[in-house]
Design a protein around this motif. Structure first.
Motif, PDB file in Angstrom:
ATOM      1  N   ARG A 123       2.607  -2.418  -6.930  1.00 28.90           N
ATOM      2  CA  ARG A 123       2.986  -2.046  -5.566  1.00 28.90           C
ATOM      3  C   ARG A 123       4.106  -1.018  -5.548  1.00 28.90           C
ATOM      4  O   ARG A 123       4.124  -0.132  -4.691  1.00 28.90           O
ATOM      5  N   HIS A 141      -4.159  -1.178   0.166  1.00 32.90           N
ATOM      6  CA  HIS A 141      -4.242  -2.342   1.042  1.00 32.90           C
ATOM      7  C   HIS A 141      -5.414  -2.201   2.010  1.00 32.90           C
ATOM      8  O   HIS A 141      -5.556  -1.180   2.685  1.00 32.90           O
ATOM      9  N   ASP A 173       2.909  -8.466  -0.201  1.00 35.03           N
ATOM     10  CA  ASP A 173       2.352  -7.557   0.804  1.00 35.03           C
ATOM     11  C   ASP A 173       3.058  -7.665   2.149  1.00 35.03           C
ATOM     12  O   ASP A 173       2.875  -6.797   3.008  1.00 35.03           O
TER      13      ASP A 173
END
Length: 266
Positions: free
Chosen positions: A85, A92, A183
């Protein structure tokens, strides 16, 4: 002797699953099916490690090595997800549960069938709750983090019956939670984009979800009322439950009606 036989059976099953996955991957170019089978087996294997009685191997070197390997896999899983990430390698997409998460949860639930029926049902409900928690984190709801904390506390620090191998259970839990938890910060999807998998379903499906939610809440209320039979301070508990129960029902009925109206106009 029984433990050795069980280990032998698991080893043979592992080789069988690995062989099928390899054949599907290399000879039939069915990568998705091969990976799905591997994820299902991974969840099943972690479930067996969690629920099988390993007291006879408590001081065994292999058992200690397994625990250290599980802890290492947790650290590597977190670092891998974090580096991906930070480096921007993760794309995503709006989803509720990924295929990997779903199959590992199913495999874990299947492994619980090795226990008694009551305990197996409890584990299956726990798996469903974990799936809802993953969805909650991925949707970035307001109470997602408090729900995660409460869920973890109830699992590892409450009076609930703990698994035989808490390290394996922690490995299963953390590996599934890592991606949706990270996330919350790294995902740039808007609210509408995050809810696309649900909002784009048919109207009947959305209405059925509201009915299903109402049935779950009604079941929870009824079971909570039956639980009052086990208390001795009934003269305090029953009036309090009646007052707050009515308030709870009013709030949830308003919520369900609002949700039904939203799906009707959508």
């Amino acid at each position: 002797k029984t433990a050795n036989s069980l280990i032998l059976v698991i080893f043979i099953l592992g080789l069988f699953v690995l062989g099928i996955a390899s054949i599907l991957y290399y000879y039939f170019s069915m990568e998705a099916a091969s990976l799905s089978l591997s994820n299902l087996w991974f969840g099943f294997l972690l479930g067996l490690l969690c629920f099988l009685d390993n007291s006879s191997f408590k001081n065994d070197v292999k058992e200690e090595s397994t625990k250290y390997l599980l802890l290492t896999s947790i650290v590597l899983r977190i670092l891998c997800a974090l580096v991906e990430r930070i480096s921007g390698y993760v794309r995503h997409r709006p989803t509720l549960l990924t295929t990997v998460e779903f199959l590992e949860l199913v495999g874990f639930a299947i492994a619980s069938t090795t226990m008694l029926v009551e305990k197996s049902l409890s584990v299956i409900l726990l798996v469903v709750a974990l799936a809802m928690l993953i969805i909650d984190l991925r949707m970035k709801s307001f109470l997602a983090i408090p729900n995660l904390v409460i869920f973890a506390v109830l699992l590892f620090f409450s009076s609930l019956e703990t698994p035989k191998n808490p390290v394996a259970f922690a490995c299963f839990f953390i590996c599934l939670i890592t991606d949706p938890f990270l996330d919350i910060y790294f995902s740039g999807l808007s609210v509408t984009e995050r809810w696309k998998p649900f909002l784009y379903r048919g109207r009947i499906c959305r209405r059925l979800s509201v009915v299903f939610t109402g049935m779950i809440e009604l079941t929870f209320f009824i079971l909570s009322a039956f639980k009052l039979r086990d208390t001795h301070l009934w003269y305090f508990v029953i009036p309090g439950f009646s007052i707050f129960g009515i308030f709870w029902m009013i709030c949830h009925i308003i919520f369900l009606l609002t949700l039904w109206g939203f799906h009707t106009k959508l």
